[in-house]
Design an enzyme around this catalytic site. Structure first.
Site, PDB file in Angstrom:
ATOM      1  CE  LYS A  53      -3.919  -2.268   2.225  1.00  0.00           C
ATOM      2  NZ  LYS A  53      -4.678  -2.565   3.455  1.00  0.00           N
ATOM      3  CD  GLN A  97      -3.675  -4.210   6.526  1.00  0.00           C
ATOM      4  OE1 GLN A  97      -3.728  -3.153   5.912  1.00  0.00           O
ATOM      5  NE2 GLN A  97      -4.151  -5.334   6.048  1.00  0.00           N
ATOM      6  CG  ASP A 120      -9.676   0.681   5.277  1.00  0.00           C
ATOM      7  OD1 ASP A 120      -9.426   0.182   4.172  1.00  0.00           O
ATOM      8  OD2 ASP A 120      -8.972   0.516   6.293  1.00  0.00           O
TER       9      ASP A 120
HETATM   10  N1  GUN Z   1      -7.368  -6.272   6.128  1.00  0.00           N
HETATM   11  C1  GUN Z   1      -7.796  -6.966   5.046  1.00  0.00           C
HETATM   12  N2  GUN Z   1      -8.374  -6.138   4.140  1.00  0.00           N
HETATM   13  C2  GUN Z   1      -8.300  -4.896   4.663  1.00  0.00           C
HETATM   14  C3  GUN Z   1      -8.709  -3.619   4.191  1.00  0.00           C
HETATM   15  O1  GUN Z   1      -9.289  -3.455   3.108  1.00  0.00           O
HETATM   16  N3  GUN Z   1      -8.441  -2.577   5.031  1.00  0.00           N
HETATM   17  C4  GUN Z   1      -7.839  -2.738   6.230  1.00  0.00           C
HETATM   18  N4  GUN Z   1      -7.646  -1.659   6.985  1.00  0.00           N
HETATM   19  N5  GUN Z   1      -7.445  -3.907   6.703  1.00  0.00           N
HETATM   20  C5  GUN Z   1      -7.680  -4.986   5.911  1.00  0.00           C
END
Ligand code: GUN
Length: 291
Positions: A53, A97, A120
């Site tokens: 990311k 995350q 998100d």
């Molecule tokens: N863990 C798995 N997918 C995601 C996501 O799209 N965002 C976040 N913050 N954590 C995740």
């Protein structure tokens, strides 16, 4: 028949190139979009996701900041970090995350993120806006799936969309986006009886359970579009989805591969959301809305 492969990697590259162009415009107007990613603990998969990311942000010309916190971080320490980021004008998007270590309350942590920086789209305000049909930030994975369907020319208007997996991250927001696009939506979960009777009616089948092979070819309607959100490692260490790819591709009209399907789109849409957050929060945007 062998299904057409939906190339998420290629489409993600297109989205990222568009985002990079818009980032350059915004930078010329004085705002560099910034994303802060918070990672608590050392989960190996999360570390890879977070690194990817951050790298994608930098590549698009955005500022990125990864805050790595110890597994033992307390709830109040984490809330303090989020509060600081909420007030940092160089940060337009905040992502914590998931999953978090068991002693932390994910729901409380998500609610502490400013809804204007919640790229998100998990905050209750943003989930509510999505539910009422006025989304601000669409959760990245379902947003990426919608983009893929649009790019493939798959219309959801009047279509049967069946989603397997009802998580807050994928299944539930996917249901809202498909509904808003005119689909008849079935949201299956771990308690669903006779799963195949639902999946066999799907014009578009989205599978997001984390259970490899939960959907096999005999459960797919001939010609359907199959979107596999799962990323699992099988006994040979190979990455596989939730759909049994070899049997499903014989029946489906189009299918996403794993890897190279939904995964790259999730990151591309995170960049898109961060750009949109920066556009909304930038002084030039504020000046424009005041006029
Ligand atoms: N863990 C798995 N997918 C995601 C996501 O799209 N965002 C976040 N913050 N954590 C995740």
């Amino acid at each position: 028949m062998s299904a057409r492969l939906i190339d998420g990697k290629a489409l993600a590259a297109q989205v990222r190139a568009q985002v990079a162009q818009d980032v350059a415009t915004l930078k010329a107007a004085g705002t560099t979009p910034g994303l802060a990613v918070v990672l608590v603990g050392g989960d190996p998969a999360s570390q890879v996701y977070v690194r990817n990311k951050a790298a994608a942000c930098e590549k698009a010309g955005m500022h990125s900041q990864v805050i790595r916190l110890a597994e033992t971080t307390t709830q109040s320490e984490l809330l303090d970090v989020i509060n600081t980021l909420n007030h940092d004008a160089t940060v337009h998007g905040i992502l914590v995350q998931l999953p978090l270590p068991g002693h932390l309350d994910s729901a409380l942590v998500i609610e502490a993120i400013s809804p204007n920086k919640d790229v998100d789209g998990f905050h209750a305000i943003n989930a509510g806006l999505l539910m009422t049909g006025a989304p601000r930030f669409r959760p990245c994975t379902p947003y990426g799936i919608m983009k893929m369907l649009e790019s493939e020319g798959v219309s959801l208007w009047g279509a049967n969309v069946v989603i397997v997996g009802a998580s807050n991250i994928v299944g539930k927001p996917m249901a809202m986006l498909a509904l808003a696009a005119g689909a008849t939506v079935t949201l299956c979960n771990s308690k669903t009886r006779d799963l195949a009777s639902h999946t066999q009616r799907a014009d578009v089948l989205v599978v997001a359970t984390g259970r490899p092979g939960i959907v096999t070819g005999d459960m797919v309607k001939p010609g359907a579009t199959v979107i596999d959100v799962g990323i699992n490692r099988n006994a040979d260490g190979k990455l596989v989805g939730d759909v049994d790819f070899e049997s499903a591709r014989q029946v489906a009209g189009a299918i996403t591969p794993v890897p190279g399907g939904v995964g790259p789109m999730t990151i591309a849409m995170l960049l898109m959301n961060t750009l949109q957050a920066a556009q909304r929060l930038s002084p030039t945007a504020a000046a424009q809305t005041e006029q």
